[in-house]
Design an enzyme around this catalytic site. Structure first.
Site, PDB file in Angstrom:
ATOM      1  N   ARG A 134       0.829  -1.206   0.000  1.00 35.54           N
ATOM      2  CA  ARG A 134       0.000   0.000   0.000  1.00 35.54           C
ATOM      3  C   ARG A 134       0.866   1.260   0.000  1.00 35.54           C
ATOM      4  O   ARG A 134       0.416   2.326  -0.402  1.00 35.54           O
ATOM      5  CB  ARG A 134      -0.904   0.026   1.230  1.00 35.54           C
ATOM      6  CG  ARG A 134      -1.920  -1.096   1.268  1.00 35.54           C
ATOM      7  CD  ARG A 134      -2.781  -1.024   2.518  1.00 35.54           C
ATOM      8  NE  ARG A 134      -3.659  -2.195   2.619  1.00 35.54           N
ATOM      9  CZ  ARG A 134      -4.693  -2.265   3.447  1.00 35.54           C
ATOM     10  NH1 ARG A 134      -4.975  -1.242   4.238  1.00 35.54           N
ATOM     11  NH2 ARG A 134      -5.461  -3.331   3.503  1.00 35.54           N
TER      12      ARG A 134
ATOM     13  N   GLU B  67     -10.907  -1.213  -5.339  1.00 29.60           N
ATOM     14  CA  GLU B  67     -11.442  -0.276  -4.347  1.00 29.60           C
ATOM     15  C   GLU B  67     -10.469   0.884  -4.182  1.00 29.60           C
ATOM     16  O   GLU B  67      -9.259   0.717  -4.328  1.00 29.60           O
ATOM     17  CB  GLU B  67     -11.631  -0.978  -2.997  1.00 29.60           C
ATOM     18  CG  GLU B  67     -12.332  -0.102  -1.962  1.00 29.60           C
ATOM     19  CD  GLU B  67     -12.343  -0.672  -0.553  1.00 29.60           C
ATOM     20  OE1 GLU B  67     -11.394  -1.371  -0.173  1.00 29.60           O
ATOM     21  OE2 GLU B  67     -13.326  -0.417   0.168  1.00 29.60           O
TER      22      GLU B  67
HETATM   23  C1  FWK Z   1     -10.497  -1.829   6.472  1.00 26.97           C
HETATM   24  C2  FWK Z   1      -9.998  -2.333   7.820  1.00 26.97           C
HETATM   25  C3  FWK Z   1     -10.479  -3.745   8.097  1.00 26.97           C
HETATM   26  O1  FWK Z   1     -10.021  -4.653   7.119  1.00 26.97           O
HETATM   27  C4  FWK Z   1      -9.977  -5.947   7.694  1.00 26.97           C
HETATM   28  N1  FWK Z   1      -8.727  -6.557   7.260  1.00 26.97           N
HETATM   29  C5  FWK Z   1      -7.553  -5.937   7.031  1.00 26.97           C
HETATM   30  N2  FWK Z   1      -6.641  -6.827   6.578  1.00 26.97           N
HETATM   31  C6  FWK Z   1      -7.271  -8.024   6.509  1.00 26.97           C
HETATM   32  C7  FWK Z   1      -6.889  -9.335   6.111  1.00 26.97           C
HETATM   33  N3  FWK Z   1      -5.637  -9.588   5.670  1.00 26.97           N
HETATM   34  N4  FWK Z   1      -7.787 -10.341   6.173  1.00 26.97           N
HETATM   35  C8  FWK Z   1      -9.052 -10.083   6.624  1.00 26.97           C
HETATM   36  N5  FWK Z   1      -9.488  -8.871   7.011  1.00 26.97           N
HETATM   37  C9  FWK Z   1      -8.601  -7.863   6.952  1.00 26.97           C
HETATM   38  C10 FWK Z   1     -10.121  -5.798   9.195  1.00 26.97           C
HETATM   39  O2  FWK Z   1     -11.444  -6.124   9.513  1.00 26.97           O
HETATM   40  C11 FWK Z   1      -9.926  -4.323   9.390  1.00 26.97           C
HETATM   41  O3  FWK Z   1     -10.687  -3.864  10.476  1.00 26.97           O
END
Ligand code: FWK
Length: 484
Positions: A101, A172
């Site tokens: 990112r 996105e």
């Molecule tokens: C936008 C932020 C949200 O993306 C989710 N997230 C971020 N990285 C991952 C990931 N690697 N696998 C599953 N969920 C993820 C998590 O719920 C976080 O609060």
């Protein structure tokens, strides 16, 4: 960097593209030749095209499900996504890791290597740039639903090139929504410029008959963001994307908690996005909506977390949002296992299936909330249009500079951070401190009166403590952080 809300010429885009593809070795793949990429995308079957499947969902007036998910290694990621598809995901992500990112591909490479060695993910997402077009193609081949890149990348130009050339038909992000909540001090002019590139690439593919979905990141900081501010950012990014030739846009919204306000927000999100796109000359656009399950602090207890996930699913389904982004019972802990992620999907899907034939009824309260959102968005959009003399790119940059648009709890120095939200007596998000937010006196008085009602009921001062209490409330099991 001076940006304008003007379609980039193909020549200019192709000129910039040479430099973009040179920023990492995987940008050198013959699969990134545009004619080759067009053929790759044309070969994606309809049921795996994100934009087309969203149109189907929209027609059925039901809410489809998509998790977030991403791990470091190619095999691990494929295994993860297949598991989540099995669990019922209608769309699949690849959540991209934090190094990628921030264009730190060297560290992402190191993360892959140690993850391969230790057989577990040392990255918090899928490093798509390092895996390259071939790797991303393997991921798409392994699943049977459309794929989308979900991340938080201010400069997503190379990432976008690679995922689309691999046949992924959704991305996105946006120049505001992937800057302000995700970066410390990247100028909006830069991030808007980078995302004009990503959208111009989609415009190129649309010009060649390939439909690709774009999804501004609706929740922003995910912390008590007033619906009208989130919706305004989604509208601005939709206009910027449409200018570059994007035709399929999913505007997103993060659940706030009061059911009437959330349903009003989803309905106004679609209505106002379509309205402003039309007034800016963009006809035949395909606009869908995305409801993000609660983006704030989650309860630690897995059963309570599942209760929150199920309540969010109820609201999303009754709001008729086209797509819902799910959470997992271990949200408060970190990156979920595939099993925990699947649990969130199954609970969400079960609720949505039960409610698919129902919709939230009209009511006076719902119409009041919708009208307030309309008034507030109109205030902000009028300011953006005035400040930019009709150019929303320039207008957005100035609006943030003057605090006329301002996003609470953002890490970025590019937003003033003077706006303070708090919940009213029914849990609706209102604005306690407006800073320089471009709202009318009528709107300000409405919010103040609503917050005074609660202060009176709790016999407390109208102050920052309300905001603090509301930030923690949901994770502690209540919507409103009532004074003890
Ligand atoms: C936008 C932020 C949200 O993306 C989710 N997230 C971020 N990285 C991952 C990931 N690697 N696998 C599953 N969920 C993820 C998590 O719920 C976080 O609060």
């Amino acid at each position: 960097m001076r940006v304008r809300n003007k379609k980039w010429s193909l020549e200019y885009f192709l000129e910039v593209r040479k430099e973009v593809l040179s920023t990492w070795p995987t940008g050198d793949s013959p699969l990134l030749d545009l004619d080759t990429a067009v053929e790759t995308l044309r070969a994606v079957p309809e049921h795996k095209n994100f934009a087309l499947k969203l149109l189907k969902a929209d027609k059925e007036k039901r809410t489809y499900i998509q998790p977030r998910a991403g791990v470091a290694t190619l095999q691990g990621h494929i295994e993860l996504l297949k598991h989540l598809e099995q669990a019922g995901a209608d769309f699949l992500p690849s959540t991209i890791d934090s190094y990628t990112r921030h264009n730190r591909y060297l560290e992402a490479q190191e993360g892959i290597e140690i993850s391969e060695k230790e057989q577990r993910s040392f990255l918090n997402g899928f490093p798509a740039v390092n895996h390259g077009v071939e790797g991303c193609m393997e991921v798409l081949k392994a699943v049977n639903v459309p794929l989308q890149a979900r991340h938080g990348t201010p400069d997503a130009r190379l990432l976008s090139e690679i995922i689309h050339a691999a046949g992924w038909t959704s991305n996105e992000g946006g120049g505001i929504s992937y800057n302000i909540p995700y970066a410390k001090n990247i100028s909006l002019a830069d991030s808007i410029y980078y995302w004009q590139y990503c959208d111009r690439l989609v415009g190129y593919y649309e010009d060649h008959g390939i439909h690709i979905n774009r999804e501004p990141f609706g929740p922003l900081t995910g912390t008590l963001v007033p619906p009208s501010i989130a919706i305004t950012v989604g509208i601005i990014e939709s206009i910027l994307a449409a200018t570059q030739g994007v035709k399929h846009i999913s505007v997103g919204y993060g659940q706030c908690g009061n059911v009437v306000q959330d349903v009003a927000a989803i309905q106004m999100l679609k209505e106002l996005t379509e309205y402003y796109l039309y007034t800016f000359g963009h006809k035949n656009m395909h606009i869908t909506t995305v409801f993000h399950q609660w983006m704030g602090g989650f309860p630690k207890d897995e059963a309570e977390a599942l209760g929150l996930i199920s309540m969010a699913s109820t609201v999303a389904s009754l709001s008729k949002a086209t797509k819902m982004i799910t959470k997992t019972p271990v949200e408060s802990i970190g990156v979920p296992t595939k099993e925990m992620n699947a649990t969130g999907i199954k609970a969400s899907k079960f609720v949505v299936n039960l409610l698919k034939d129902q919709a939230f009824p009209d009511s006076q309260k719902l119409n009041l909330e919708k009208e307030m959102i309309r008034k507030e968005v109109t205030c902000l959009m009028d300011k953006v249009i005035d400040l930019g003399l009709g150019d929303v790119a320039i207008g957005a940059i100035k609006a943030f500079e003057y605090g006329v648009i301002d996003i609470p709890f953002a890490p970025s120095k590019q937003t003033m951070g003077l706006v303070l939200p708090a919940r009213d007596n029914e849990g609706c998000i209102r604005i306690l401190e407006f800073g320089h937010l471009g709202m009318s006196e009528e709107v300000k008085n409405f919010h103040k009166d609503k917050l005074k009602e609660r202060a009176l009921k709790e016999d407390r001062a109208l102050d920052f403590q309300m905001t603090v209490d509301d930030v923690y409330a949901v994770s502690e099991g209540s919507l409103i952080g009532r004074k003890a």
